[in-house]
Scaffold this motif. Structure first.
Motif, PDB file in Angstrom:
ATOM      1  N   VAL A 464       0.672  -1.028  -0.001  1.00  0.00           N
ATOM      2  CA  VAL A 464      -0.020   0.089   0.052  1.00  0.00           C
ATOM      3  C   VAL A 464       0.868   1.113   0.048  1.00  0.00           C
ATOM      4  N   LEU A 465       2.048   1.382   0.823  1.00  0.00           N
ATOM      5  CA  LEU A 465       2.914   2.349   0.772  1.00  0.00           C
ATOM      6  C   LEU A 465       3.476   2.537  -0.411  1.00  0.00           C
ATOM      7  N   ALA A 466       3.773   1.737  -1.109  1.00  0.00           N
ATOM      8  CA  ALA A 466       4.664   1.655  -2.415  1.00  0.00           C
ATOM      9  C   ALA A 466       3.733   2.357  -3.478  1.00  0.00           C
ATOM     10  N   THR A 467       2.357   1.593  -3.442  1.00  0.00           N
ATOM     11  CA  THR A 467       1.380   2.003  -4.346  1.00  0.00           C
ATOM     12  C   THR A 467       1.058   3.576  -4.303  1.00  0.00           C
ATOM     13  N   GLY A 468       0.959   3.812  -2.888  1.00  0.00           N
ATOM     14  CA  GLY A 468       0.488   5.083  -2.690  1.00  0.00           C
ATOM     15  C   GLY A 468       1.566   6.184  -3.142  1.00  0.00           C
ATOM     16  N   ALA A 469       2.994   5.780  -2.882  1.00  0.00           N
ATOM     17  CA  ALA A 469       4.059   6.555  -3.181  1.00  0.00           C
ATOM     18  C   ALA A 469       4.159   6.949  -4.756  1.00  0.00           C
ATOM     19  N   PRO A 475       4.673  11.457  -9.237  1.00  0.00           N
ATOM     20  CA  PRO A 475       4.460  12.234 -10.428  1.00  0.00           C
ATOM     21  C   PRO A 475       5.059  13.633  -9.992  1.00  0.00           C
ATOM     22  N   ARG A 476       5.078  14.217  -8.763  1.00  0.00           N
ATOM     23  CA  ARG A 476       5.608  15.436  -8.332  1.00  0.00           C
ATOM     24  C   ARG A 476       6.970  15.397  -8.647  1.00  0.00           C
ATOM     25  N   TRP A 477       7.775  14.297  -7.998  1.00  0.00           N
ATOM     26  CA  TRP A 477       9.198  14.263  -7.999  1.00  0.00           C
ATOM     27  C   TRP A 477       9.603  14.244  -9.682  1.00  0.00           C
ATOM     28  N   SER A 478       8.738  13.350 -10.647  1.00  0.00           N
ATOM     29  CA  SER A 478       9.066  13.327 -11.654  1.00  0.00           C
ATOM     30  C   SER A 478       9.105  14.734 -12.634  1.00  0.00           C
ATOM     31  N   SER A 479       8.118  15.578 -12.236  1.00  0.00           N
ATOM     32  CA  SER A 479       8.079  16.961 -12.602  1.00  0.00           C
ATOM     33  C   SER A 479       8.951  17.837 -12.339  1.00  0.00           C
ATOM     34  N   ALA A 480       9.381  17.665 -11.111  1.00  0.00           N
ATOM     35  CA  ALA A 480      10.543  18.755 -10.668  1.00  0.00           C
ATOM     36  C   ALA A 480      11.803  18.128 -11.359  1.00  0.00           C
ATOM     37  N   LEU A 481      11.969  17.043 -11.507  1.00  0.00           N
ATOM     38  CA  LEU A 481      13.293  16.476 -12.144  1.00  0.00           C
ATOM     39  C   LEU A 481      13.316  16.993 -13.577  1.00  0.00           C
ATOM     40  N   ARG A 482      12.301  17.008 -14.297  1.00  0.00           N
ATOM     41  CA  ARG A 482      12.031  17.399 -15.649  1.00  0.00           C
ATOM     42  C   ARG A 482      12.249  18.819 -15.879  1.00  0.00           C
TER      43      ARG A 482
END
Length: 893
Positions: A464-469, A475-482
């Protein structure tokens, strides 16, 4: 036109993020994240975990209170809704000459001097007041409904948890377990049989057992009465040595399929752990075949044939691929060695060896194509290429889900994996990650109500924790990295691995008391190999029953990515700084969560400074790799010119004799491959011309795989007394697998390599009387290295020590610089031998808080009375000795 302006504003908002100047081809405006189902799911989760062991009165009281309060809230809300739906009282109207209708209570017309602007403002304030009142009403209504929903979910979870918990306490089995009664029972198998991992207990390995989950359907008490019941139990069966070596052709217990009924005669004992879904343990003595009284179901037989075909197709592969492929595809880890299992644990890759949602997601992605295009007419994948429409694709996906559950067994863990995998796939397939939070909460709620034991499962929590993350943080971290210039694919991979590790690491620390520093890099390096290995593995599974040559070809192709995954796991686990010990408690988990939060906040700032980020990355790499030259400068270990080192391997022996740059002779391997490998890596040993195993007790030979791992080994020399037999066979198997010759040591043998030479003092040739046990057959060495003399006694007992002094090889034995005290410093020592050798330094290898009381105070006192300094690994850690002659240098790690 006002309406047109509003529409234009909405349209611009929809297309604002589109790179196309004409707007998005598939515009979608998402609402804020809907969290209304999260509180009910969390409340049901917590209630189910508590209700499993709660008394019936407590459960009944909780259910009644929750239902009554929820009913009251819903009743008041329903009454309010009815009152609001009824037409309000219309005021009296009066007729005016000009035929205008006005309320009878309308005030006198305002003076003509009041401006139109003031009247418009008054109307706007009235509308705002009306909207505010309506919003407050809706908020109160929503609050009541939400609280009622939480209370009803709590009541449902309490009922489910109470009933499942009562299953463990009802019936005759728990009472018989408290009496440790011998019974005859008929049980239905509910899981695949599995072997226990080998455990070292002192000088021997604990007997390997076969574990099988089952349900007792009928039990015959000691007084002869038979009772029908339905109680979950754990069967433990003694496993033969052949079953330990190889699953196929081993114990017939290992071939049992779920739903098979067996009749056993066993002793019933209480379950060891609290909170398990096991009412008792049935210990079946003997390794005879099971007595089958009912065949498995057709479904389980079909699933067993598929799994057996997969194992058969992988028989000819390399050991790592042969072990991993069944685990990647269907969660069959029967071939995974303890060494490989430890490597996956050290790198946090164990989710690949279990049936996880990732496996299911990969297979469904193959069907529907790139997830981002799942709802578009231009979608890809097998389904559109075959001309299958969306509705038929959904049906195929459902059938694939059902097949996945059947083949991987319909256990709660498999159901959890299917649910979480479907949610993760749906999230990325539709591009509506925010709206998938309610779906995740629904899955948690349904699974917990269906099986309350999941509420206490660490695996469920991690899923559950992994799916929630993946749905929220990634998505937020991916956008920040892009935004900072990272390529999109790399940004998504980094964000997914980092987010999952950040939320799961505190729970993993509770389980393993260790934090992996290589988890994220290792997960990134294996990510591109997981999909082809899984897809080819499932293709092998499907082809094996119909065309075994094709299945073997597919398995060979899948062995390449599977081998890569195993290599990454081994390489990451071998890094000396790959992990950090951490408190294995929930307080430690909270501390780690705080540390991770700080790291994330600092990392956001570091990303703005590329050079500083690169410096931190290099520093982290140095911490993980710990190059020996740099480590020696910082820690002083190992000391320059060291001649002899005793590794800290717990309750066992492992000694290293330096024979040149990166070369050493190793005497004994300790009980743990990980600790032995870690010690040799710290010492910088890459070449071992000879491994001497003084005798075959497990605390001296079980760590042999760690000694052999990644090193060039010339030969293995052992005693001629091959007892215990299973440990002797283990050594020969390890040597044969690596084509290392095994020779026998006898008294009088002399060898030399570099500046190191040694003489074998014991055991005597074959014509001497047989030793009383393995300890008395220990290989005893007198070592000389650059003026330093060392006597290594193995585990010799006093009778053998006295015989050594009388033997031709030991007759001329005199004083030595260093004594490796026999048998971990036990009380059984020959005083004459200690007086004869009169060591300046005595070293004792023993484990902290060992149950044997090693070293014995009398032995330590005798050594110190003879003028020796005493060092022990349980207090001083690893010990290294340098120098020689009158100058003896000692360093501790």
């Amino acid at each position: 036109m006002p309406g047109g302006a509003q529409w234009s504003d909405r349209r611009s908002g929809v297309h604002a993020t589109s790179d196309n100047p004409l707007g998005a081809a598939h515009p979608r405006q998402e609402a804020p994240t809907d969290l209304r189902l999260v509180p009910p799911a969390l409340a049901a989760w917590a209630t189910a975990a508590v209700a499993l062991e709660a008394p019936p009165g407590w459960v009944t009281g909780v259910v009644i209170v929750c239902v009554v309060v929820a009913g009251g809230l819903l009743a008041t809300q329903r009454g309010r809704t009815r009152s609001e739906s009824q037409p309000r009282h219309q005021p009296q109207l009066s007729h005016r000459p000009n035929h205008q209708l006005e309320p009878s209570h309308q005030p006198e017309p305002e003076p003509e001097r009041q401006s139109e602007r003031a009247r418009a403002r008054a109307r706007e304030l009235a509308r705002q007041s009306q909207r505010g009142g309506a919003w407050q009403g809706r908020w109160r209504s929503w609050t009541k409904v939400s609280v009622a929903a939480v209370l009803l979910c709590v009541a449902a979870a309490a009922v489910s948890g109470g009933l499942h918990g009562a299953d463990l306490r009802r019936g005759p089995v728990p009472e018989l377990a408290r009496q440790y009664a011998q019974v005859t029972a008929e049980a239905e198998i509910t899981s695949d049989p599995r072997l226990t991992r080998p455990r070292i207990k002192g000088d021997h390995a604990a007997p390997t057992a076969i574990l099988v989950n089952a349900e007792v359907r009928r039990v015959e008490k000691p007084d002869g009465t038979a009772v029908e019941t339905r109680t979950p139990v754990l069967l433990t069966v003694d496993a033969g040595a052949r079953a330990v070596r190889e699953r196929q052709g081993g114990s017939p217990w290992l071939s049992l399929l779920p739903s098979t009924r067996v009749c056993v005669t066993a002793r019933v004992v209480p379950a060891l752990g609290d909170g398990d879904r096991i009412a008792a343990v049935l210990r079946v003595r003997g390794s005879g075949p099971p007595r089958v009284v009912g065949p498995p179901s057709d479904t389980q037989r079909f699933a067993g044939e598929l799994r057996g075909g997969l194992r058969a197709a992988t028989d000819g592969l390399e050991p790592d691929a042969r072990a991993l492929l069944p685990g990647l595809v269907v969660g069959d880890t029967s071939r995974v060695t303890p060494e490989l299992d430890e490597a996956f644990k050290a790198t946090d890759l164990t989710h690949l060896l279990a049936v996880s949602g990732a496996n299911f997601t990969i297979v469904l992605a193959l069907l529907i194509g790139p997830p981002g295009r799942a709802q578009q007419a231009e979608r890809r994948g097998l389904a559109p290429r075959l001309g299958i429409p969306l509705r038929a694709t959904a049906l195929f996906g459902g059938a694939l889900t059902l097949g996945f559950v059947i083949v991987c067994r319909p256990d709660p863990s498999v159901l959890r994996a299917a649910a979480c995998g479907s949610i993760a796939l749906l999230a990325i397939a539709t591009g509506r990650r925010r709206s998938l939070i309610p779906a995740l909460a629904t899955a948690v709620l349904v699974l917990v109500l269906y099986d309350p034991w999941l509420a206490r499962s660490y695996g469920f929590l991690l899923s559950v924790l992994a799916t929630g993350a993946l749905l929220t943080l990634a998505p937020r971290w991916s956008s920040a990295l892009r935004r900072r210039g990272v390529p999109p694919r790399l940004a998504e991979a980094l964000a997914a691995a980092g987010a999952a590790q950040a939320v799961c690491a505190p729970v993993v620390a509770v389980l393993s008391a260790r934090v992996s520093l290589v988890a994220v890099p290792c997960n990134l390096l294996v990510e591109f190999a997981v999909a082809p290995a899984t897809v080819l593995g499932f293709a092998t599974l499907a082809a094996a029953p119909w065309a075994m040559p094709v299945a073997k070809a597919l398995a060979w192709c899948a062995s390449w990515p599977a081998g890569w995954i195993a290599d990454i796991a081994r390489a990451g686990a071998a890094l000396p700084g790959g992990g950090v010990d951490w408190p294995g408690s929930w307080a430690g988990a909270l501390l780690l969560a705080s540390v991770i939060a700080v790291v994330v906040l600092v990392g956001r700032r570091l990303l703005r400074h590329p050079w500083l980020s690169a410096a931190c990355g290099v520093l982290l790499l140095l911490v993980m790799v710990q190059p020996p030259p740099l480590t020696r400068v910082i820690t002083g270990w190992p000391p320059p010119g060291w001649r002899f080192a005793m590794c800290d391997v717990g309750q066992g022996d492992a000694t290293v004799l330096a024979a040149g740059d990166g070369t050493a002779v190793v005497v004994d391997a300790g009980p743990d491959p990980v600790l032995a490998d870690r010690c040799l890596r710290a010492l910088g040993i890459t070449r071992i011309p000879l491994v001497v195993l003084t005798h075959f007790h497990a605390d001296h030979v079980a760590g042999l795989p760690g000694v052999l791992r990644g090193r060039s080994v010339g030969a293995i020399e052992t005693t001629g007394f091959e007892e215990p037999l299973d440990q002797a066979e283990f050594v020969h198997r390890q040597a044969a697998a690596r084509r290392i010759p095994v020779t026998r040591a006898v008294a009088g043998e002399r060898r030399r390599t570099g500046a190191l030479d040694w003489q074998v003092l014991w055991p005597p040739p074959e014509r001497a009387p047989e030793p009383e046990g393995p300890n008395d057959a220990s290989v005893t060495l007198l070592v000389r290295s650059a003026g330093l003399t060392l006597l290594m006694l193995g585990d010799l007992e006093p009778p053998a020590q006295q015989a050594l002094l009388r033997s031709p090889a030991g007759a001329g034995l005199g004083t030595v610089d260093v004594l490796k005290v026999a048998h971990h410093g036990s009380a059984y020592q020959d005083p004459e031998l200690i007086r004869r050798v009169a060591p300046r330094l005595a070293v004792i290898s023993c484990g902290a808080d060992n149950p044997y009381g090693h070293p014995a105070p009398s032995t330590v006192a005798a050594l110190r009375a003879g003028g020796a300094a005493v060092l022990r690994t349980d207090e001083d850690g690893a010990v290294a000795v340098a120098g020689g002659g009158e100058r003896l240098l000692v360093a501790r790690d």
